[in-house]
Design an enzyme around this catalytic site. Structure first.
Site, PDB file in Angstrom:
ATOM      1  N   ASN A   1       8.502   1.879  15.522  1.00 39.76           N
ATOM      2  CA  ASN A   1       9.676   0.986  15.409  1.00 39.76           C
ATOM      3  C   ASN A   1      10.266   1.039  14.002  1.00 39.76           C
ATOM      4  O   ASN A   1      11.196   0.307  13.694  1.00 39.76           O
ATOM      5  CB  ASN A   1       9.324  -0.461  15.809  1.00 39.76           C
ATOM      6  CG  ASN A   1       8.346  -1.107  14.834  1.00 39.76           C
ATOM      7  OD1 ASN A   1       7.921  -0.475  13.861  1.00 39.76           O
ATOM      8  ND2 ASN A   1       7.998  -2.353  15.090  1.00 39.76           N
TER       9      ASN A   1
ATOM     10  N   GLY B   1     -11.406 -12.098  -1.795  1.00 40.28           N
ATOM     11  CA  GLY B   1     -11.661 -11.434  -0.513  1.00 40.28           C
ATOM     12  C   GLY B   1     -12.169 -10.005  -0.620  1.00 40.28           C
ATOM     13  O   GLY B   1     -12.449  -9.369   0.398  1.00 40.28           O
TER      14      GLY B   1
ATOM     15  N   LEU C   1       6.451  -1.363  20.483  1.00 41.84           N
ATOM     16  CA  LEU C   1       5.433  -1.384  21.550  1.00 41.84           C
ATOM     17  C   LEU C   1       5.153  -2.772  22.089  1.00 41.84           C
ATOM     18  O   LEU C   1       4.475  -2.924  23.098  1.00 41.84           O
ATOM     19  CB  LEU C   1       4.128  -0.755  21.045  1.00 41.84           C
ATOM     20  CG  LEU C   1       4.204   0.731  20.706  1.00 41.84           C
ATOM     21  CD1 LEU C   1       2.956   1.155  19.940  1.00 41.84           C
ATOM     22  CD2 LEU C   1       4.355   1.581  21.960  1.00 41.84           C
TER      23      LEU C   1
ATOM     24  N   LYS D   1      -8.393  -5.924  14.331  1.00 46.96           N
ATOM     25  CA  LYS D   1      -9.157  -4.682  14.561  1.00 46.96           C
ATOM     26  C   LYS D   1     -10.369  -4.984  15.450  1.00 46.96           C
ATOM     27  O   LYS D   1     -10.669  -4.261  16.390  1.00 46.96           O
ATOM     28  CB  LYS D   1      -9.615  -4.062  13.235  1.00 46.96           C
ATOM     29  CG  LYS D   1      -8.473  -3.520  12.376  1.00 46.96           C
ATOM     30  CD  LYS D   1      -7.804  -2.321  13.007  1.00 46.96           C
ATOM     31  CE  LYS D   1      -6.555  -1.882  12.288  1.00 46.96           C
ATOM     32  NZ  LYS D   1      -5.693  -0.982  13.045  1.00 46.96           N
TER      33      LYS D   1
ATOM     34  N   SER E   1     -11.346   0.239  11.693  1.00 43.25           N
ATOM     35  CA  SER E   1     -11.533   0.225  10.245  1.00 43.25           C
ATOM     36  C   SER E   1     -12.944  -0.220   9.897  1.00 43.25           C
ATOM     37  O   SER E   1     -13.556  -1.021  10.622  1.00 43.25           O
ATOM     38  CB  SER E   1     -10.514  -0.752   9.653  1.00 43.25           C
ATOM     39  OG  SER E   1     -10.856  -1.079   8.337  1.00 43.25           O
TER      40      SER E   1
ATOM     41  N   TYR F   1      -5.714  -9.756   9.847  1.00 40.67           N
ATOM     42  CA  TYR F   1      -5.596  -8.301  10.028  1.00 40.67           C
ATOM     43  C   TYR F   1      -6.933  -7.721  10.511  1.00 40.67           C
ATOM     44  O   TYR F   1      -6.999  -7.008  11.519  1.00 40.67           O
ATOM     45  CB  TYR F   1      -5.165  -7.619   8.718  1.00 40.67           C
ATOM     46  CG  TYR F   1      -5.520  -6.161   8.691  1.00 40.67           C
ATOM     47  CD1 TYR F   1      -4.758  -5.234   9.399  1.00 40.67           C
ATOM     48  CD2 TYR F   1      -6.641  -5.697   7.997  1.00 40.67           C
ATOM     49  CE1 TYR F   1      -5.111  -3.890   9.413  1.00 40.67           C
ATOM     50  CE2 TYR F   1      -7.001  -4.366   8.009  1.00 40.67           C
ATOM     51  CZ  TYR F   1      -6.233  -3.467   8.718  1.00 40.67           C
ATOM     52  OH  TYR F   1      -6.593  -2.141   8.741  1.00 40.67           O
TER      53      TYR F   1
ATOM     54  N   ASN G   1      -2.568  -1.362  -2.326  1.00 37.11           N
ATOM     55  CA  ASN G   1      -3.732  -0.475  -2.335  1.00 37.11           C
ATOM     56  C   ASN G   1      -3.833   0.283  -3.648  1.00 37.11           C
ATOM     57  O   ASN G   1      -2.843   0.492  -4.348  1.00 37.11           O
ATOM     58  CB  ASN G   1      -3.676   0.506  -1.164  1.00 37.11           C
ATOM     59  CG  ASN G   1      -3.797  -0.209   0.173  1.00 37.11           C
ATOM     60  OD1 ASN G   1      -2.862  -0.222   0.963  1.00 37.11           O
ATOM     61  ND2 ASN G   1      -4.918  -0.840   0.401  1.00 37.11           N
TER      62      ASN G   1
ATOM     63  N   ARG H   1     -10.423  -9.749  -7.259  1.00 36.21           N
ATOM     64  CA  ARG H   1      -9.403 -10.077  -6.263  1.00 36.21           C
ATOM     65  C   ARG H   1     -10.077 -10.842  -5.131  1.00 36.21           C
ATOM     66  O   ARG H   1     -11.126 -10.417  -4.639  1.00 36.21           O
ATOM     67  CB  ARG H   1      -8.782  -8.772  -5.734  1.00 36.21           C
ATOM     68  CG  ARG H   1      -7.722  -8.957  -4.682  1.00 36.21           C
ATOM     69  CD  ARG H   1      -7.004  -7.655  -4.371  1.00 36.21           C
ATOM     70  NE  ARG H   1      -7.818  -6.708  -3.619  1.00 36.21           N
ATOM     71  CZ  ARG H   1      -7.381  -5.556  -3.149  1.00 36.21           C
ATOM     72  NH1 ARG H   1      -6.124  -5.170  -3.376  1.00 36.21           N
ATOM     73  NH2 ARG H   1      -8.167  -4.759  -2.477  1.00 36.21           N
TER      74      ARG H   1
ATOM     75  N   PHE I   1      -1.923   4.290  16.315  1.00 34.64           N
ATOM     76  CA  PHE I   1      -1.938   3.863  14.912  1.00 34.64           C
ATOM     77  C   PHE I   1      -1.079   2.619  14.682  1.00 34.64           C
ATOM     78  O   PHE I   1      -1.313   1.874  13.747  1.00 34.64           O
ATOM     79  CB  PHE I   1      -1.349   4.957  14.003  1.00 34.64           C
ATOM     80  CG  PHE I   1      -2.141   6.217  13.937  1.00 34.64           C
ATOM     81  CD1 PHE I   1      -3.304   6.280  13.197  1.00 34.64           C
ATOM     82  CD2 PHE I   1      -1.713   7.367  14.591  1.00 34.64           C
ATOM     83  CE1 PHE I   1      -4.036   7.456  13.113  1.00 34.64           C
ATOM     84  CE2 PHE I   1      -2.432   8.545  14.514  1.00 34.64           C
ATOM     85  CZ  PHE I   1      -3.597   8.593  13.776  1.00 34.64           C
TER      86      PHE I   1
HETATM   87  N1  UFG Z   1      -8.063  -2.242  -6.571  1.00 38.82           N
HETATM   88  C1  UFG Z   1      -7.839  -2.456  -7.915  1.00 38.82           C
HETATM   89  N2  UFG Z   1      -6.550  -2.580  -8.343  1.00 38.82           N
HETATM   90  C2  UFG Z   1      -5.482  -2.514  -7.494  1.00 38.82           C
HETATM   91  C3  UFG Z   1      -5.726  -2.292  -6.113  1.00 38.82           C
HETATM   92  C4  UFG Z   1      -7.037  -2.164  -5.698  1.00 38.82           C
HETATM   93  O1  UFG Z   1      -8.777  -2.523  -8.719  1.00 38.82           O
HETATM   94  O2  UFG Z   1      -4.352  -2.659  -7.943  1.00 38.82           O
HETATM   95  C5  UFG Z   1      -9.444  -2.075  -6.106  1.00 38.82           C
HETATM   96  C6  UFG Z   1      -9.880  -3.124  -5.101  1.00 38.82           C
HETATM   97  O3  UFG Z   1     -10.400  -4.243  -5.755  1.00 38.82           O
HETATM   98  C7  UFG Z   1     -10.919  -2.341  -4.296  1.00 38.82           C
HETATM   99  C8  UFG Z   1     -10.440  -0.898  -4.356  1.00 38.82           C
HETATM  100  O4  UFG Z   1      -9.532  -0.840  -5.437  1.00 38.82           O
HETATM  101  O5  UFG Z   1     -12.139  -2.419  -4.951  1.00 38.82           O
HETATM  102  C9  UFG Z   1      -9.736  -0.460  -3.098  1.00 38.82           C
HETATM  103  O6  UFG Z   1      -8.738  -1.403  -2.790  1.00 38.82           O
HETATM  104  P1  UFG Z   1      -7.618  -1.139  -1.676  1.00 38.82           P
HETATM  105  O7  UFG Z   1      -6.725  -2.325  -1.653  1.00 38.82           O
HETATM  106  O8  UFG Z   1      -6.991   0.193  -1.892  1.00 38.82           O
HETATM  107  O9  UFG Z   1      -8.459  -1.025  -0.351  1.00 38.82           O
HETATM  108  P2  UFG Z   1      -9.440  -2.085   0.337  1.00 38.82           P
HETATM  109  O10 UFG Z   1     -10.783  -1.431   0.365  1.00 38.82           O
HETATM  110  O11 UFG Z   1      -9.387  -3.423  -0.265  1.00 38.82           O
HETATM  111  O12 UFG Z   1      -8.771  -2.242   1.750  1.00 38.82           O
HETATM  112  C10 UFG Z   1      -8.568  -1.118   2.558  1.00 38.82           C
HETATM  113  C11 UFG Z   1      -7.313  -1.303   3.406  1.00 38.82           C
HETATM  114  C12 UFG Z   1      -7.501  -2.397   4.386  1.00 38.82           C
HETATM  115  C13 UFG Z   1      -8.789  -2.232   5.136  1.00 38.82           C
HETATM  116  C14 UFG Z   1      -9.936  -2.083   4.188  1.00 38.82           C
HETATM  117  C15 UFG Z   1     -11.239  -1.839   4.861  1.00 38.82           C
HETATM  118  O13 UFG Z   1      -6.205  -1.618   2.594  1.00 38.82           O
HETATM  119  O14 UFG Z   1      -6.427  -2.326   5.285  1.00 38.82           O
HETATM  120  O15 UFG Z   1      -9.687  -0.977   3.348  1.00 38.82           O
HETATM  121  O16 UFG Z   1     -11.070  -0.854   5.808  1.00 38.82           O
HETATM  122  F1  UFG Z   1      -9.024  -3.305   5.904  1.00 38.82           F
END
Ligand code: UFG
Length: 367
Positions: free
Chosen positions: A57, A323, A84, A179, A150, A175, A225, A321, A106
């Site tokens: 979409n 969570g 969808l 899943k 995930s 989110y 991310n 951060r 996806f």
């Molecule tokens: N991080 C930083 N600085 C940033 C962004 C991220 O230090 O600006 C760190 C986070 O603290 C984490 C690591 O980089 O330790 C990865 O963070 P991401 O946000 O890239 O990924 P996450 O593991 O938090 O989350 C990802 C996906 C989610 C999914 C999750 C588990 O974004 O959708 O993996 O599958 F749910």
């Protein structure tokens, strides 16, 4: 011969899949096919000889990704701009392409923070879409579905690496909950006797971009991310990368993840889809971890990026951060053994591909 079982030689698996798909000319519906993982998977499906119909979409992607895919493979995938959640519009896709024999699903909203603010949007988007597909599959003789799950379903595992049997933890966000719920919806549907095959792929952290730098990750707004934020900092769009915490119980104090190259991840889908098409699945719903099996800390990733690209990164350590999971990486033996698939791209090459993509976006005047 069981080419996808216990097959150690990746080249042999690839050759087998190509021969077979070219002969069969099967058509795969890729939902969310203009997104990050969807576009890379479309390329690998086409490379393997499958025909692809993309449904998206465009809520979080651009239509010109279709041009990019065509540029890479020389084949333009069919594209339908469809939401969808709309049952009738979704059914119209199956009527238009009665040859669809498999689905890779996806399409979903995926921002953890946004899902906390707008849970109903997430439940409707992610769950209704799947229900519509599952209802339509038997009617249109669609053999099987691969669902994008995930490692988030494991939360912080008590033991590492996480295997497919690691207990599912209560989701940290709506989110993550979608899943988990979607995995259960698929399990229940198959258990009820629906004549479909299903594979759940639990991805760890997908990063990088196609080596051509024609397709890649394109987040809307400020990236949440790590990798897009990092490459945007390296190119000067963002001033500084914040490292969220260096006081975790890890060797260097920063969080650990299993970073998987998106092209390797895309190839896992081709192996899984071929397994469905060949009726090789042995469990009603098969589950696979898709990662590298190796954990990398945030600081290791930053230094790896600097080494791979020669670009110095401006970063600072800030507070944790909310969570965030401290450390997670996967045991990927099952995917290696049963699917005959392995993530084999060195992290340095993956980080270089992410940088090449950021440079390409600048060159194209996009970012
Ligand atoms: N991080 C930083 N600085 C940033 C962004 C991220 O230090 O600006 C760190 C986070 O603290 C984490 C690591 O980089 O330790 C990865 O963070 P991401 O946000 O890239 O990924 P996450 O593991 O938090 O989350 C990802 C996906 C989610 C999914 C999750 C588990 O974004 O959708 O993996 O599958 F749910």
């Amino acid at each position: 011969m069981l080419p996808l079982k216990g097959q150690k030689d990746q080249k042999q698996v690839k050759k087998y899949i190509l021969n077979r798909a070219q002969k069969m000319k099967e058509t795969i519906l890729v939902t969310g096919g203009t997104g990050f993982i969807g576009s890379h998977t479309t390329v690998e499906l086409q490379n393997a000889g499958y025909d692809v119909v993309i449904v998206d979409n465009l809520s979080n992607s651009r239509e010109d990704v279709i041009d990019g895919i065509e540029k890479i493979t020389g084949i333009r995938p069919a594209f339908e701009k469809v939401d969808l959640r709309d049952f009738d519009a979704t059914e119209a896709v199956f009527k238009k392409y009665p040859q669809i024999s498999g689905i890779i699903h996806f399409a979903a909203s995926k921002a953890v923070g946004e899902s906390v603010e707008k849970p109903l949007l997430y439940y409707r988007n992610n769950i209704v879409s799947l229900i519509n597909l599952l209802e339509l599959m038997p009617k249109y003789n669609v053999k099987g579905i691969i669902f994008s799950s995930s490692c988030t379903v494991y939360g912080q595992p008590d033991q590492l690496p996480a295997t497919e049997e690691t207990p599912i933890k209560k989701a940290e966000s709506p989110y993550g909950n979608t899943k988990q719920i979607n995995e259960e919806i698929i399990q229940d549907t198959v258990a009820s006797g629906s004549p479909i095959k299903a594979i759940l792929l639990r991805y760890f952290n997908p990063i990088g971009s196609h080596p051509s730098a024609i397709i890649g990750e394109m987040p809307n707004g400020v990236p949440q991310n790590l990798i897009p934020y990092l490459t945007q900092t390296a190119i000067g769009i963002r001033e500084k990368l914040s490292v969220f915490g260096d006081d975790y119980n890890t060797p260097d104090g920063s969080c650990i993840r299993d970073y998987i190259y998106v092209v390797d991840l895309a190839k896992a889908h081709v192996c899984a889809m071929t397994r469905i098409m060949e009726d090789k699945t042995e469990e009603p719903v098969e589950v696979y971890n898709i990662g590298t099996g190796k954990g990398t800390s945030v600081l290791e990733l930053i230094h790896g990026f600097e080494k791979a690209t020669g670009v110095k990164l401006n970063y600072q350590i800030v507070g944790r951060r909310a969570g965030d999971i401290e450390k997670v990486w996967g045991n990927v033996d099952k995917a290696n053994r049963v699917l005959g698939w392995k993530a084999d791209t060195p992290l340095e090459d993956v980080l270089a591909s992410a940088w090449k993509w950021q440079l390409a976006l600048r060159e194209r005047g996009i970012m």
